[in-house]
Design a protein around this motif. Sequence first.
Motif, PDB file in Angstrom:
ATOM      1  N   VAL A  85     -35.810 -20.488  25.077  1.00 46.31           N
ATOM      2  CA  VAL A  85     -35.581 -19.303  25.906  1.00 46.31           C
ATOM      3  C   VAL A  85     -34.545 -18.454  25.180  1.00 46.31           C
ATOM      4  O   VAL A  85     -33.424 -18.899  24.940  1.00 46.31           O
ATOM      5  CB  VAL A  85     -35.074 -19.683  27.317  1.00 46.31           C
ATOM      6  CG1 VAL A  85     -34.890 -18.427  28.165  1.00 46.31           C
ATOM      7  CG2 VAL A  85     -36.032 -20.664  27.990  1.00 46.31           C
TER       8      VAL A  85
ATOM      9  N   GLY B 211     -32.986 -14.249  24.216  1.00 50.26           N
ATOM     10  CA  GLY B 211     -32.757 -12.906  24.738  1.00 50.26           C
ATOM     11  C   GLY B 211     -31.322 -12.489  24.505  1.00 50.26           C
ATOM     12  O   GLY B 211     -30.547 -13.215  23.879  1.00 50.26           O
TER      13      GLY B 211
ATOM     14  N   SER C 253     -29.112 -11.715  30.018  1.00 52.39           N
ATOM     15  CA  SER C 253     -30.513 -11.337  30.232  1.00 52.39           C
ATOM     16  C   SER C 253     -31.208 -12.261  31.222  1.00 52.39           C
ATOM     17  O   SER C 253     -32.355 -12.016  31.581  1.00 52.39           O
ATOM     18  CB  SER C 253     -31.274 -11.341  28.901  1.00 52.39           C
ATOM     19  OG  SER C 253     -31.272 -12.636  28.335  1.00 52.39           O
TER      20      SER C 253
ATOM     21  N   LYS D  92     -31.286 -15.778  30.718  1.00 47.00           N
ATOM     22  CA  LYS D  92     -31.798 -16.939  29.971  1.00 47.00           C
ATOM     23  C   LYS D  92     -31.456 -18.260  30.640  1.00 47.00           C
ATOM     24  O   LYS D  92     -32.332 -19.087  30.868  1.00 47.00           O
ATOM     25  CB  LYS D  92     -31.242 -16.954  28.539  1.00 47.00           C
ATOM     26  CG  LYS D  92     -31.544 -15.748  27.709  1.00 47.00           C
ATOM     27  CD  LYS D  92     -30.902 -15.816  26.344  1.00 47.00           C
ATOM     28  CE  LYS D  92     -29.420 -16.038  26.362  1.00 47.00           C
ATOM     29  NZ  LYS D  92     -28.608 -14.907  26.816  1.00 47.00           N
TER      30      LYS D  92
ATOM     31  N   TYR E 161     -33.100 -18.810  34.065  1.00 45.13           N
ATOM     32  CA  TYR E 161     -34.516 -19.104  33.887  1.00 45.13           C
ATOM     33  C   TYR E 161     -34.715 -20.542  33.405  1.00 45.13           C
ATOM     34  O   TYR E 161     -35.568 -21.270  33.912  1.00 45.13           O
ATOM     35  CB  TYR E 161     -35.152 -18.121  32.897  1.00 45.13           C
ATOM     36  CG  TYR E 161     -36.592 -18.434  32.614  1.00 45.13           C
ATOM     37  CD1 TYR E 161     -37.598 -17.998  33.478  1.00 45.13           C
ATOM     38  CD2 TYR E 161     -36.962 -19.189  31.495  1.00 45.13           C
ATOM     39  CE1 TYR E 161     -38.928 -18.306  33.230  1.00 45.13           C
ATOM     40  CE2 TYR E 161     -38.285 -19.498  31.253  1.00 45.13           C
ATOM     41  CZ  TYR E 161     -39.265 -19.058  32.118  1.00 45.13           C
ATOM     42  OH  TYR E 161     -40.587 -19.373  31.879  1.00 45.13           O
TER      43      TYR E 161
ATOM     44  N   THR F 230     -36.640 -23.480  35.430  1.00 40.55           N
ATOM     45  CA  THR F 230     -37.765 -24.157  34.786  1.00 40.55           C
ATOM     46  C   THR F 230     -37.566 -25.669  34.831  1.00 40.55           C
ATOM     47  O   THR F 230     -38.490 -26.420  35.173  1.00 40.55           O
ATOM     48  CB  THR F 230     -37.945 -23.663  33.332  1.00 40.55           C
ATOM     49  OG1 THR F 230     -38.185 -22.258  33.361  1.00 40.55           O
ATOM     50  CG2 THR F 230     -39.097 -24.369  32.651  1.00 40.55           C
TER      51      THR F 230
ATOM     52  N   GLU G 219     -43.375 -23.540  23.493  1.00 39.42           N
ATOM     53  CA  GLU G 219     -43.307 -22.258  24.198  1.00 39.42           C
ATOM     54  C   GLU G 219     -42.052 -21.523  23.779  1.00 39.42           C
ATOM     55  O   GLU G 219     -41.007 -22.143  23.563  1.00 39.42           O
ATOM     56  CB  GLU G 219     -43.231 -22.461  25.721  1.00 39.42           C
ATOM     57  CG  GLU G 219     -44.450 -23.043  26.368  1.00 39.42           C
ATOM     58  CD  GLU G 219     -44.263 -23.222  27.873  1.00 39.42           C
ATOM     59  OE1 GLU G 219     -43.488 -22.453  28.499  1.00 39.42           O
ATOM     60  OE2 GLU G 219     -44.886 -24.129  28.420  1.00 39.42           O
TER      61      GLU G 219
ATOM     62  N   ILE H 170     -39.920 -18.127  25.237  1.00 38.44           N
ATOM     63  CA  ILE H 170     -39.791 -17.122  26.285  1.00 38.44           C
ATOM     64  C   ILE H 170     -38.685 -16.160  25.876  1.00 38.44           C
ATOM     65  O   ILE H 170     -37.588 -16.576  25.507  1.00 38.44           O
ATOM     66  CB  ILE H 170     -39.425 -17.775  27.648  1.00 38.44           C
ATOM     67  CG1 ILE H 170     -40.435 -18.852  28.041  1.00 38.44           C
ATOM     68  CG2 ILE H 170     -39.256 -16.707  28.726  1.00 38.44           C
ATOM     69  CD1 ILE H 170     -41.847 -18.356  28.261  1.00 38.44           C
TER      70      ILE H 170
ATOM     71  N   MET I  81     -36.306 -13.212  27.292  1.00 43.16           N
ATOM     72  CA  MET I  81     -35.817 -12.645  28.547  1.00 43.16           C
ATOM     73  C   MET I  81     -35.319 -11.219  28.340  1.00 43.16           C
ATOM     74  O   MET I  81     -34.555 -10.943  27.410  1.00 43.16           O
ATOM     75  CB  MET I  81     -34.671 -13.497  29.095  1.00 43.16           C
ATOM     76  CG  MET I  81     -35.045 -14.909  29.458  1.00 43.16           C
ATOM     77  SD  MET I  81     -36.252 -15.036  30.790  1.00 43.16           S
ATOM     78  CE  MET I  81     -35.343 -14.317  32.162  1.00 43.16           C
TER      79      MET I  81
ATOM     80  N   PRO J 236     -38.912 -12.817  32.370  1.00 48.62           N
ATOM     81  CA  PRO J 236     -39.391 -13.622  31.256  1.00 48.62           C
ATOM     82  C   PRO J 236     -40.677 -13.055  30.654  1.00 48.62           C
ATOM     83  O   PRO J 236     -41.591 -12.658  31.378  1.00 48.62           O
ATOM     84  CB  PRO J 236     -39.656 -14.989  31.891  1.00 48.62           C
ATOM     85  CG  PRO J 236     -39.932 -14.688  33.337  1.00 48.62           C
ATOM     86  CD  PRO J 236     -39.162 -13.451  33.675  1.00 48.62           C
TER      87      PRO J 236
ATOM     88  N   LYS K 214     -43.533 -14.205  27.866  1.00 49.99           N
ATOM     89  CA  LYS K 214     -43.979 -15.314  27.037  1.00 49.99           C
ATOM     90  C   LYS K 214     -44.368 -14.793  25.660  1.00 49.99           C
ATOM     91  O   LYS K 214     -45.225 -13.925  25.528  1.00 49.99           O
ATOM     92  CB  LYS K 214     -45.162 -16.024  27.694  1.00 49.99           C
ATOM     93  CG  LYS K 214     -45.543 -17.292  26.969  1.00 49.99           C
ATOM     94  CD  LYS K 214     -46.507 -18.132  27.765  1.00 49.99           C
ATOM     95  CE  LYS K 214     -46.738 -19.451  27.023  1.00 49.99           C
ATOM     96  NZ  LYS K 214     -47.441 -20.406  27.819  1.00 49.99           N
TER      97      LYS K 214
END
Length: 168
Positions: free
Chosen positions: A7, A9, A13, A15, A18, A22, A155, A157, A159, A164, A166
């Motif tokens: 994650v 950013g 932001s 991060k 999020y 998650t 993954e 992500i 931000m 978010p 992807k």
Amino acid sequence: MRKIILVTGGQRSGKSSYAERTALSMTDNPVYVATAHIWDDEFRERVKRHQLGRGSNWTNIEEEKYLGNIDINGRVAVIDCITLWCTNFYFETQDIEKSLEMVKAEFDKFTSQDATFIFVTNEIGMGGTSENKVQRMFTDLLGWANQYIASKADEVIFMVSGIPMKIK
């Protein structure tokens, strides 16, 4: 079960929030791995507030550098953050190449476990070029570390203003 999520950013932001949401969507008892070095009293208080805000269902682990020594097999963990983690290596070595080698080795050792890893990092190289040589060098180090981790991630992500996006 092994999964790597990155994650990234800018500062503030969303991060970390999020990443924590998650983790909680995957398990009731996540692990929080804090990589920050406590430099002063203000930062110590900030850390305490964050710990209290997460709640007692989180297992908090503080490790500034050697993530590979942490056993989280079978768990879901948020690692916050790569930026501070890289800072700890760079502060010790003052050498980008050596720091990057150490970061990669610890990352590979840590993520060889059967666990879910949610790494948080900053995109500090998106702004202008700093006039300060040390800042420019650290920006390079973090950019290369982020690229390495992103290449290994299942993954990625990005931000933006709490939203978010992807990437991978």
